[in-house]
Design an enzyme around this catalytic site. Sequence first.
Site: not given
Ligand code: GLN
Length: 534
Positions: A506, A508, A380
């Site tokens: 994600h 995970e 992410c």
């Molecule tokens: N801050 C980034 C976004 O909002 C990544 C978010 C995250 O890593 N869950 O796109």
Amino acid sequence: MAKHIFVIGGVLSSLGKGIASASIGLLLKKMGYNVVMQKLDPYLNVDPGTMSPFQHGEVFVTDDGAETDLDLGHYERFIGKPLNKNSNATSGQIYDTVLKKERRGDYLGKTVQVIPHVTNEIKRLIRKMDDDNDFVITEIGGTVGDIESQPFLEAIRQFRMENGRENSMFIFLTYVPLIRSAGELKTKPTQHATYKLREIGIQPDILLCRSEEYFNDEIRNKIALFTNVDKDHVINAVDVPCIYEVPRVYIKANLPALICKHFNVYRYEIDFRDWDTFLNNIKNPEKKVKIAVCGKYVKHQDAYKSVGEALIHAAAHQKLDLTINWVDSEKNHTEAMIKEQLQDADGILIPGGFGVRGIEGKIAIAKFARENKIPFFGICLGMQIAVIEFAQNVCGLENAYSTEFDEGCKNPVIDLMNDQHYIDMMGGSMRLGAFPCQLKPQSLAAKVYKKENISERHRHRYEFNNQYRDILEENGMQISGTSPDDLLVEIVELPDHPFYLAVQFHPEFKSRPDLPHPIFSEFLRASVENQTKK
Ligand code: GLN
């Protein structure tokens, strides 16, 4: 009708009510029962999505895009079943529903009160879980005695009155501290917490007493006598080194039999072979692997709960002795610091995150992994960092950045999509939940997944800016996963590197002890291989 188990906590928080509930879920599932789980949280936030990871730990995301308490992650990992938005509710959400009904006039002029309107709403949420499940396990957040928990405890008290003892069970998790100066385990906090519970009309059926050391019969008798719980139902939930051993402690203490007897249901044999193999692998590793996880919340590792667990699952399957080195990306931002922190890491992982703090350190860490050919896995925000670093240092794009950190940056390689420009409510407004993704044949991603169509869970607001696709690809970054309509970049990788994979989602959240996630597995495999090259 499903049988309902309520897990309540006393004495203090952090006793592992989530793990206790998840372990009970696993035991019932291993007997062949259909189990579903739910967490009711007494705080007023509508969901944990707007809560700081420093305070509240990770926000776990379900396939249907609910931002939930991290305990749902434990539930999914233990019972091996995806949950949905029905599995987590907060006081905030419950009051929101009640107040909306009031505004609509649904209460026909009645005075709207905590009892019965809020408690009825809580009972409705509990009953909603029944479906075709044999067992519903509901964990009540907080600790008995908290003002906020009272409507929940009142609701489950009423639930038992309405559904009968044979259809409901109260399991109370307490603590029996070891007072070192006296060299004794003390039962008084458990006695008092149980009095408090009885005061509101709940007599626990089973006590799970956490303690550092095993307690003897004298202690058990004392607890039984003063809490009014059968001696056999006082279970010593002694500390174990690894959360996945908790179900074994419960089996040893005869908990499955007690539950089956209470509900008068058949007690099937528990097939624990695969779980035991997993535990044995953790205990008997054959090789070491050291992974650096670099982020700004590293002092609060609950913020990366699922990442840590996913690494544990993948390591166990390869019989690896895993060491996670949590590297603070805010403190370690110069090249020299990063070299010192990361020189003995076999693999580097940058997990998700929000906000500008620690960003420069992460960019420098991604550069270090790329240049030194150390296996790299970005998740992410970690993927966005990989893109920024590559744009800055390989493509030479001046001031390449994300508009999350600098709205006016010259080259916004990571940016908001149109629909995110007009958001005025922070809660629940990110790209949330499972989305399909198509992988490029022959790419590392396709090799890792061994298929070309996948679905993974998201929680972010910013995206890869499509205007920069060509320039990044021309310079050697491969876009190996996109949304099926090709509009959203989901995975990037560097073919000219032993293992450099970064994903916008994600992964995970979908790793299980008996089914590690393929990216985590292959990342660790590459990290072990990297040792031979050092
Ligand atoms: N801050 C980034 C976004 O909002 C990544 C978010 C995250 O890593 N869950 O796109």
